[in-house]
Design a protein around this motif. Structure first.
Motif, PDB file in Angstrom:
ATOM      1  N   ALA A  24       0.850  -1.180   0.000  1.00 36.60           N
ATOM      2  CA  ALA A  24       0.000   0.000   0.000  1.00 36.60           C
ATOM      3  C   ALA A  24       0.886   1.230   0.000  1.00 36.60           C
ATOM      4  O   ALA A  24       2.060   1.180   0.368  1.00 36.60           O
ATOM      5  CB  ALA A  24      -0.925   0.010   1.215  1.00 36.60           C
ATOM      6  N   SER A  25       0.320   2.358  -0.405  1.00 38.71           N
ATOM      7  CA  SER A  25       1.033   3.634  -0.367  1.00 38.71           C
ATOM      8  C   SER A  25       0.390   4.536   0.676  1.00 38.71           C
ATOM      9  O   SER A  25      -0.830   4.729   0.679  1.00 38.71           O
ATOM     10  CB  SER A  25       0.986   4.312  -1.743  1.00 38.71           C
ATOM     11  OG  SER A  25       1.453   5.645  -1.667  1.00 38.71           O
ATOM     12  N   LEU A  26       1.227   5.098   1.568  1.00 36.31           N
ATOM     13  CA  LEU A  26       0.723   6.084   2.515  1.00 36.31           C
ATOM     14  C   LEU A  26       0.505   7.424   1.823  1.00 36.31           C
ATOM     15  O   LEU A  26      -0.284   8.248   2.287  1.00 36.31           O
ATOM     16  CB  LEU A  26       1.706   6.276   3.678  1.00 36.31           C
ATOM     17  CG  LEU A  26       1.643   5.272   4.839  1.00 36.31           C
ATOM     18  CD1 LEU A  26       1.984   3.863   4.384  1.00 36.31           C
ATOM     19  CD2 LEU A  26       2.570   5.715   5.960  1.00 36.31           C
ATOM     20  N   GLY A  27       1.198   7.653   0.746  1.00 36.54           N
ATOM     21  CA  GLY A  27       1.103   8.885  -0.020  1.00 36.54           C
ATOM     22  C   GLY A  27       2.271   8.959  -0.970  1.00 36.54           C
ATOM     23  O   GLY A  27       3.362   8.461  -0.678  1.00 36.54           O
ATOM     24  N   SER A  28       2.061   9.577  -2.133  1.00 35.57           N
ATOM     25  CA  SER A  28       3.095   9.600  -3.158  1.00 35.57           C
ATOM     26  C   SER A  28       3.077  10.934  -3.877  1.00 35.57           C
ATOM     27  O   SER A  28       2.064  11.323  -4.459  1.00 35.57           O
ATOM     28  CB  SER A  28       2.877   8.454  -4.153  1.00 35.57           C
ATOM     29  OG  SER A  28       3.888   8.442  -5.135  1.00 35.57           O
ATOM     30  N   GLY A  29       4.211  11.656  -3.808  1.00 36.25           N
ATOM     31  CA  GLY A  29       4.316  12.948  -4.469  1.00 36.25           C
ATOM     32  C   GLY A  29       5.378  13.801  -3.819  1.00 36.25           C
ATOM     33  O   GLY A  29       6.080  13.373  -2.899  1.00 36.25           O
ATOM     34  N   SER A  30       5.482  15.031  -4.261  1.00 34.50           N
ATOM     35  CA  SER A  30       6.559  15.905  -3.787  1.00 34.50           C
ATOM     36  C   SER A  30       6.385  16.353  -2.343  1.00 34.50           C
ATOM     37  O   SER A  30       7.325  16.884  -1.744  1.00 34.50           O
ATOM     38  CB  SER A  30       6.652  17.142  -4.692  1.00 34.50           C
ATOM     39  OG  SER A  30       5.441  17.878  -4.663  1.00 34.50           O
ATOM     40  N   LYS A  31       5.204  16.128  -1.740  1.00 35.31           N
ATOM     41  CA  LYS A  31       4.961  16.530  -0.355  1.00 35.31           C
ATOM     42  C   LYS A  31       5.196  15.398   0.637  1.00 35.31           C
ATOM     43  O   LYS A  31       5.052  15.598   1.844  1.00 35.31           O
ATOM     44  CB  LYS A  31       3.533  17.045  -0.207  1.00 35.31           C
ATOM     45  CG  LYS A  31       3.251  18.297  -1.020  1.00 35.31           C
ATOM     46  CD  LYS A  31       1.789  18.711  -0.913  1.00 35.31           C
ATOM     47  CE  LYS A  31       1.496  19.923  -1.780  1.00 35.31           C
ATOM     48  NZ  LYS A  31       0.048  20.268  -1.769  1.00 35.31           N
TER      49      LYS A  31
END
Length: 273
Positions: A24-31
């Motif tokens: 799973a991804s907790l969050g993905s991006g520049s932040k």
């Protein structure tokens, strides 16, 4: 496929059993970025670019106790990947695995347990074989990972300016792939970034574009893939529709298992059959 290096074992902690890799991804991006991988009771977090309380909340949203991680594996020293690692490790006593170069670039290395490794050497944590591999990025010694367990392979590739033959070999024969589609080249060229930042993002040590990732997939094929997750999408220079469209065109397949991981919601559990 590249030959794995030496295998090192760490302590097997969790008692319950599971028959497949799930992720799973907790969050993905520049932040902020963090990816969770689990197999047979072994639980690994790749990167932690979130503040501790935010990371804990996102883990709990996935049904995971924050103190139950076996390790945090770091890709490189940029803040959206490493920013929360030290505080999280100190709070929960979580071991950290990191390349020698990334460790030397880390400004907060005081953690309870630390393992440094070469990105050319494989190791084992609990039930999971970890195969790191080097990538071209503007960092000291960046790496990405392939995870193997139970005859299944999950590949992760992000924060790379271009694809090398070694990277392609490492990602062959994966059953699931989390793949950076950072930007659409035309949106980046016409967008609001300063010219120096545009050159950095689109350069050979920057980030993979939709077209670069699509070209990689065209050479890898999708015969074995059960899941394809597009990651690290720029909120300024890309969109989920553009990223997914480029990949679908390259694979000539529009499948429901091709999805994007978001910055705020990440991605819920995906299981390998």
């Amino acid at each position: 496929m590249a030959t794995p290096g030496r295998i090192r074992d760490t302590r097997f902690r969790h008692g319950w059993r599971q028959a497949m890799i799930r992720f799973a991804s907790l969050g993905s991006g520049s932040k902020g970025n963090a990816t969770l991988i689990e197999y047979h009771g072994t639980r690994l977090l790749v990167d932690c670019g979130f503040a501790v309380k935010e990371a804990e909340a996102r883990l709990q949203r996935l049904g995971i106790a924050p103190d139950s991680l076996d390790a945090i594996l770091v890709t490189h020293e940029h803040g959206d990947h490493l920013g929360g690692v030290a505080r999280y490790a100190r709070r929960h006593g979580t071991p950290v695995w990191i390349t020698h170069g990334t460790f030397n670039a880390w400004n907060d290395p005081n953690v309870p347990a630390l393992q440094r490794f070469s990105p050319h050497d494989s190791f084992r944590i609990g039930g999971i074989e970890v195969h790191p591999y080097p990538v071209p990025h503007d960092a000291r010694e960046p790496c990405q990972y392939v995870f193997a367990a139970g005859g299944q392979r999950l590949g992760i590739l992000s924060d790379a300016g271009h694809v090398t033959p070694y990277m392609r070999a490492m990602l062959s024969d994966c059953d699931a792939l989390m793949l950076e589609c950072n930007h659409d080249p035309q949106m980046l060229a016409r967008g609001p970034y300063p010219e120096a930042l545009k050159r950095r993002v689109g350069g050979g040590l920057g980030h993979l574009s939709n077209l670069q990732s699509a070209a990689l997939l065209a050479t890898l094929g999708a015969g074995r893939l059960q899941h394809l997750v597009l990651t690290h999408l720029s909120e300024v220079n890309n969109s989920p529709d553009l990223a997914r469209g480029a990949v679908v065109a390259a694979l000539e397949r529009d499948e429901e298992w091709i999805v994007c991981a978001g910055q705020d919601q990440g991605l819920d559990w995906r299981e390998l059959a």
